[in-house]
Design a protein around this motif. Structure first.
Motif, PDB file in Angstrom:
ATOM      1  N   ARG A  63     -16.378  -7.790   3.780  1.00  0.00           N
ATOM      2  CA  ARG A  63     -15.372  -8.394   4.158  1.00  0.00           C
ATOM      3  C   ARG A  63     -15.086  -9.544   4.869  1.00  0.00           C
ATOM      4  NH1 ARG A  63      -9.763  -4.726   4.458  1.00  0.00           N
ATOM      5  NH2 ARG A  63      -8.853  -5.864   2.803  1.00  0.00           N
ATOM      6  N   THR A  85      -8.548  -2.796   9.070  1.00  0.00           N
ATOM      7  CA  THR A  85      -9.559  -3.631   8.284  1.00  0.00           C
ATOM      8  C   THR A  85      -8.643  -4.771   7.672  1.00  0.00           C
ATOM      9  OG1 THR A  85     -10.982  -3.766   6.629  1.00  0.00           O
ATOM     10  CG2 THR A  85      -9.704  -2.080   6.688  1.00  0.00           C
ATOM     11  N   ASP A  86      -7.373  -4.445   7.147  1.00  0.00           N
ATOM     12  CA  ASP A  86      -6.573  -5.598   6.499  1.00  0.00           C
ATOM     13  C   ASP A  86      -6.226  -6.358   7.440  1.00  0.00           C
ATOM     14  OD1 ASP A  86      -6.780  -3.973   4.119  1.00  0.00           O
ATOM     15  OD2 ASP A  86      -5.002  -3.041   4.000  1.00  0.00           O
ATOM     16  N   ARG A 127     -16.720   0.150  -3.051  1.00  0.00           N
ATOM     17  CA  ARG A 127     -15.620   0.825  -3.201  1.00  0.00           C
ATOM     18  C   ARG A 127     -15.965   2.055  -4.161  1.00  0.00           C
ATOM     19  NH1 ARG A 127     -10.169  -2.580  -2.606  1.00  0.00           N
ATOM     20  NH2 ARG A 127      -9.714  -0.704  -1.493  1.00  0.00           N
ATOM     21  N   PRO A 128     -16.761   2.916  -3.946  1.00  0.00           N
ATOM     22  CA  PRO A 128     -17.129   3.930  -4.827  1.00  0.00           C
ATOM     23  C   PRO A 128     -15.868   5.045  -4.989  1.00  0.00           C
ATOM     24  CG  PRO A 128     -18.298   4.294  -2.847  1.00  0.00           C
ATOM     25  CD  PRO A 128     -17.722   3.199  -2.838  1.00  0.00           C
ATOM     26  N   ILE A 129     -16.120   5.988  -6.044  1.00  0.00           N
ATOM     27  CA  ILE A 129     -14.813   7.074  -5.846  1.00  0.00           C
ATOM     28  C   ILE A 129     -15.429   8.460  -5.858  1.00  0.00           C
ATOM     29  CG2 ILE A 129     -13.019   5.550  -7.038  1.00  0.00           C
ATOM     30  CD1 ILE A 129     -13.760   7.113  -9.693  1.00  0.00           C
ATOM     31  N   ASP A 130     -16.408   8.622  -5.276  1.00  0.00           N
ATOM     32  CA  ASP A 130     -17.189   9.750  -5.183  1.00  0.00           C
ATOM     33  C   ASP A 130     -16.124  10.799  -4.231  1.00  0.00           C
ATOM     34  OD1 ASP A 130     -17.931   8.039  -3.012  1.00  0.00           O
ATOM     35  OD2 ASP A 130     -19.208   9.454  -2.109  1.00  0.00           O
ATOM     36  N   LEU A 131     -15.597  10.478  -3.230  1.00  0.00           N
ATOM     37  CA  LEU A 131     -14.622  11.413  -2.612  1.00  0.00           C
ATOM     38  C   LEU A 131     -13.567  11.840  -3.415  1.00  0.00           C
ATOM     39  CD1 LEU A 131     -14.713   9.540   0.797  1.00  0.00           C
ATOM     40  CD2 LEU A 131     -16.126  11.469   0.253  1.00  0.00           C
ATOM     41  N   HIS A 132     -13.124  10.810  -4.067  1.00  0.00           N
ATOM     42  CA  HIS A 132     -12.079  11.428  -4.960  1.00  0.00           C
ATOM     43  C   HIS A 132     -12.423  12.328  -6.108  1.00  0.00           C
ATOM     44  CE1 HIS A 132      -9.411   7.526  -4.293  1.00  0.00           C
ATOM     45  NE2 HIS A 132     -10.556   7.290  -3.996  1.00  0.00           N
ATOM     46  N   ASN A 188       0.989  -1.163   0.061  1.00  0.00           N
ATOM     47  CA  ASN A 188       0.045  -0.146   0.048  1.00  0.00           C
ATOM     48  C   ASN A 188       0.872   1.208   0.133  1.00  0.00           C
ATOM     49  OD1 ASN A 188      -2.024  -1.768  -0.105  1.00  0.00           O
ATOM     50  ND2 ASN A 188      -2.901  -1.206   2.057  1.00  0.00           N
ATOM     51  N   ILE A 195     -15.184  -0.541   7.785  1.00  0.00           N
ATOM     52  CA  ILE A 195     -14.558   0.215   6.717  1.00  0.00           C
ATOM     53  C   ILE A 195     -15.243  -0.464   5.688  1.00  0.00           C
ATOM     54  CG2 ILE A 195     -12.643   0.957   5.578  1.00  0.00           C
ATOM     55  CD1 ILE A 195     -12.520   1.729   8.525  1.00  0.00           C
ATOM     56  N   PHE A 196     -15.042  -1.600   5.466  1.00  0.00           N
ATOM     57  CA  PHE A 196     -15.711  -2.228   3.905  1.00  0.00           C
ATOM     58  C   PHE A 196     -16.908  -3.216   4.162  1.00  0.00           C
ATOM     59  CE2 PHE A 196     -11.330  -1.215   2.613  1.00  0.00           C
ATOM     60  CZ  PHE A 196     -11.688  -0.528   1.664  1.00  0.00           C
ATOM     61  N   SER A 235      -6.405  -0.232  -7.180  1.00  0.00           N
ATOM     62  CA  SER A 235      -5.922   0.952  -6.597  1.00  0.00           C
ATOM     63  C   SER A 235      -5.348   1.813  -7.767  1.00  0.00           C
ATOM     64  CB  SER A 235      -4.731   0.626  -5.721  1.00  0.00           C
ATOM     65  OG  SER A 235      -4.878  -0.725  -5.227  1.00  0.00           O
ATOM     66  N   SER A 291     -10.591   9.112   3.832  1.00  0.00           N
ATOM     67  CA  SER A 291     -10.244   7.949   2.982  1.00  0.00           C
ATOM     68  C   SER A 291      -8.811   7.839   2.599  1.00  0.00           C
ATOM     69  CB  SER A 291     -11.162   8.314   1.749  1.00  0.00           C
ATOM     70  OG  SER A 291     -10.433   7.779   0.465  1.00  0.00           O
ATOM     71  N   VAL A 292      -8.133   6.837   2.552  1.00  0.00           N
ATOM     72  CA  VAL A 292      -6.743   6.624   2.412  1.00  0.00           C
ATOM     73  C   VAL A 292      -6.365   7.128   0.989  1.00  0.00           C
ATOM     74  CG1 VAL A 292      -4.804   5.118   2.403  1.00  0.00           C
ATOM     75  CG2 VAL A 292      -6.504   5.036   4.046  1.00  0.00           C
ATOM     76  N   GLY A 293      -7.188   6.603  -0.188  1.00  0.00           N
ATOM     77  CA  GLY A 293      -6.740   6.939  -1.385  1.00  0.00           C
ATOM     78  C   GLY A 293      -7.169   8.363  -1.795  1.00  0.00           C
TER      79      GLY A 293
HETATM   80  C1  UD1 Z   1      -6.702   1.384   1.328  1.00  0.00           C
HETATM   81  C2  UD1 Z   1      -5.897   0.486   1.245  1.00  0.00           C
HETATM   82  C3  UD1 Z   1      -6.485  -0.865   1.613  1.00  0.00           C
HETATM   83  C4  UD1 Z   1      -7.297  -0.592   3.154  1.00  0.00           C
HETATM   84  C5  UD1 Z   1      -7.987   0.575   2.917  1.00  0.00           C
HETATM   85  C6  UD1 Z   1      -8.474   1.135   4.517  1.00  0.00           C
HETATM   86  C7  UD1 Z   1      -4.329   0.713  -0.659  1.00  0.00           C
HETATM   87  C8  UD1 Z   1      -3.917   0.201  -1.782  1.00  0.00           C
HETATM   88  N1  UD1 Z   1      -5.484   0.007  -0.257  1.00  0.00           N
HETATM   89  O1  UD1 Z   1      -7.754   1.471   0.202  1.00  0.00           O
HETATM   90  O2  UD1 Z   1      -5.677  -2.150   1.644  1.00  0.00           O
HETATM   91  O3  UD1 Z   1      -8.077  -1.790   3.332  1.00  0.00           O
HETATM   92  O4  UD1 Z   1      -7.113   1.642   2.637  1.00  0.00           O
HETATM   93  O5  UD1 Z   1      -7.477   1.403   5.334  1.00  0.00           O
HETATM   94  O6  UD1 Z   1      -3.937   1.517   0.034  1.00  0.00           O
HETATM   95  N2  UD1 Z   1     -14.878   5.304   0.075  1.00  0.00           N
HETATM   96  C9  UD1 Z   1     -16.107   5.865  -0.408  1.00  0.00           C
HETATM   97  N3  UD1 Z   1     -15.978   7.017  -1.440  1.00  0.00           N
HETATM   98  C10 UD1 Z   1     -14.663   7.217  -1.996  1.00  0.00           C
HETATM   99  C11 UD1 Z   1     -13.497   6.528  -1.430  1.00  0.00           C
HETATM  100  C12 UD1 Z   1     -13.599   5.859  -0.534  1.00  0.00           C
HETATM  101  O7  UD1 Z   1     -17.254   5.877   0.001  1.00  0.00           O
HETATM  102  O8  UD1 Z   1     -14.503   8.079  -2.911  1.00  0.00           O
HETATM  103  C13 UD1 Z   1     -15.140   4.196   1.129  1.00  0.00           C
HETATM  104  C14 UD1 Z   1     -14.924   3.057   0.750  1.00  0.00           C
HETATM  105  O9  UD1 Z   1     -15.770   2.481   0.129  1.00  0.00           O
HETATM  106  C15 UD1 Z   1     -14.376   2.311   2.058  1.00  0.00           C
HETATM  107  C16 UD1 Z   1     -13.901   3.580   2.845  1.00  0.00           C
HETATM  108  O10 UD1 Z   1     -14.525   4.715   2.360  1.00  0.00           O
HETATM  109  O11 UD1 Z   1     -15.576   2.102   2.624  1.00  0.00           O
HETATM  110  C17 UD1 Z   1     -12.761   3.691   3.002  1.00  0.00           C
HETATM  111  O12 UD1 Z   1     -11.875   3.503   1.811  1.00  0.00           O
HETATM  112  P1  UD1 Z   1     -10.476   3.987   1.546  1.00  0.00           P
HETATM  113  O13 UD1 Z   1      -9.662   4.495   2.753  1.00  0.00           O
HETATM  114  O14 UD1 Z   1     -10.282   5.139   0.239  1.00  0.00           O
HETATM  115  O15 UD1 Z   1      -9.489   2.834   1.093  1.00  0.00           O
HETATM  116  P2  UD1 Z   1      -8.772   2.753  -0.081  1.00  0.00           P
HETATM  117  O16 UD1 Z   1      -7.811   3.766  -0.342  1.00  0.00           O
HETATM  118  O17 UD1 Z   1      -9.606   2.232  -1.332  1.00  0.00           O
END
Ligand code: UD1
Length: 418
Positions: free
Chosen positions: A332, A305-306, A121-126, A23, A328-329, A93, A163-165
């Motif tokens: 899972r 969560t991992d 795993r939506p990307i609305d926040l991104h 990650n 978180i997810f 990712s 959100s991490v991503g």
């Molecule tokens: C990263 C990790 C993953 C870890 C997760 C949480 C990488 C490559 N992956 O995933 O291993 O399990 O962090 O620690 O680093 N969400 C939304 N909208 C968005 C983005 C996220 O609703 O636009 C939700 C996701 O569905 C989830 C939560 O936010 O329920 C957390 O997601 P996020 O922290 O973004 O996880 P990733 O970055 O995908």
């Protein structure tokens, strides 16, 4: 479809070096797009996800090389700003390339990643974050096109979830945007701290990474640097769980003992002896694992969560009942159905799993449902009586470098069947 065949019941003992973080390395590979010159990443784990990220960079026009854990990336001639569907699907990712593409080209074209094995795993926040930084977004036929007619501009972005991503994409897009960006409710994971450290070494101006509020002041340009990828805190916990369920004792080195901090206490509560110092963690399991304390997965520094699936396997053979709440997810717990085939006494109710410890697990033919669920099933196989087959291990190859060989070094009997 490849599988692992495991002869369980062998105590794990010995010493291994922990791989570089999956990650952590993915956003660093993406960040290399922004840096002028040759980026060198040492300790980059040889994983299918890392290779997928390098393939994307090559497609974009970068020169890449990967040998003996060193990734070399020169993005001087990068010219494409789109990622094809198949490359997006290869690795979910890949969305972490978004911020870097916008920072580099002021344009990005990706596909909607869609649902995956652990949830929607939506990307609305991104999307919202990139819009706040000045991107215009057009979605059509599953493709999403981002353009920045007036360039990227700093903004105040308050995340509804850390959100991490998304935090990574904001850092990537903001470090060469005009003006100041403030991220409120930013993710605090070590991977964020590492990305900010890397970008600052390249010349960025990021303050507060690792805390909930991060400030980024845009700079003109970034220069390529050399960096050693942080050790993989999630893989470390999997090996520790493998030692715990086999009543073994192992030493992990090449680790930063502070990284898996939110998890360590839970091993101790289950009766394991730990010694952690500098780059080493030693774990010695008791003859019988004690009750696993209530686990609620949370953003860092909460329980990751991992790592919940590893603790579910420990709970399956511990004294008493373990409860895991996945916050978180939403999807899972797929591995629980497979664990039940191995004799575990477990059930799930929505986001909660209840696992009553049994004396021992038995062998079975099980299917890896996703990356961490799959590696946890291997951990279960290591302590089960008889020969367990874990199928669909391509998921596991996304995150564990040399998994079976590392386990063999510790005394496991495990073979890969292609
Ligand atoms: C990263 C990790 C993953 C870890 C997760 C949480 C990488 C490559 N992956 O995933 O291993 O399990 O962090 O620690 O680093 N969400 C939304 N909208 C968005 C983005 C996220 O609703 O636009 C939700 C996701 O569905 C989830 C939560 O936010 O329920 C957390 O997601 P996020 O922290 O973004 O996880 P990733 O970055 O995908």
């Amino acid at each position: 479809m490849a599988s692992f065949v495991i002869e369980g019941g062998r105590k794990l003992e010995g010493e291994i070096k922990i791989q570089g973080s999956k990650n952590g390395s993915l956003p660093l590979l993406s960040a290399s797009l922004l840096a002028e010159g040759k980026t060198l990443l040492y300790g980059c784990p040889d994983l299918s996800d890392v290779r997928a990220a390098l393939n994307i960079l090559t497609y974009l026009g970068c020169e890449t090389a990967f040998d003996k854990g060193v990734a070399v990336i020169d993005c001087s001639n990068a010219k494409r700003s789109n990622i094809p569907d198949d490359m997006m699907q290869e690795m979910r990712s890949s969305v972490v390339f978004l911020g870097a593409l916008l920072g580099r080209f002021g344009r990005a074209e990706i596909s909607a990643p869609g649902g995956c094995e652990i949830g929607l795993r939506p990307i609305d926040l991104h999307l919202d974050a990139m819009k706040a930084l000045g991107a215009q977004v057009v979605e059509s036929g599953g493709r999403i096109v981002f353009t920045c007619p007036d360039g990227l501009k700093g903004a105040r972005i308050s995340l509804s979830f850390p959100s991490v991503g998304t935090t990574e994409n904001i850092l990537l897009a903001a470090c060469t945007a005009k003006g100041e960006t403030v991220i409120i409710n930013a993710a605090r994971e070590p991977e964020i701290t590492e990305l900010a450290e890397f970008l600052n070494d390249c010349g960025a101006n990021i303050k507060g990474a690792g805390e909930s509020v991060i400030t980024v002041n845009g700079v003109e340009r970034l220069n390529a640097v050399e960096h050693t990828v942080y050790p993989d805190r999630i893989a470390a916990v999997t090996y520790m769980a493998a030692a715990a369920v086999t009543r073994g004792n192992i030493l992990l080195h090449g680790m930063n003992h502070e990284l898996p901090m939110p998890v360590l206490e839970n091993f101790e509560k289950a009766g394991c002896n730990l010694a952690a110092d500098g780059d080493r963690i030693y774990i010695k399991a008791p003859k019988q694992l004690g009750r696993i304390p209530l686990i609620r997965t949370m953003p860092y520094p909460g329980f990751p969560t991992d790592s919940q699936a590893d603790f579910a396997v420990m709970a399956a053979i511990s004294v008493g009942t373990g409860i895991i709440v996945e916050n978180i997810f939403e999807n899972r717990f797929k591995y629980i159905a497979e664990l039940i085939k191995m004799g575990a006494c477990a059930r799930t109710e929505g986001r909660v799993a209840v696992i009553e410890g049994v004396k021992e697990l038995n062998s079975a033919n099980v299917m890896s449902p996703d990356l961490r669920g799959g590696s946890a099933l291997v951990v279960a196989g290591l302590c089960a009586k008889g020969k367990t087959t874990v199928e669909n291990i391509e998921h596991i190859d996304r995150g564990y470098e040399n998994f079976e060989n590392q386990l063999k070094v510790l005394g496991a009997k495990i073979t890969r069947r292609d």
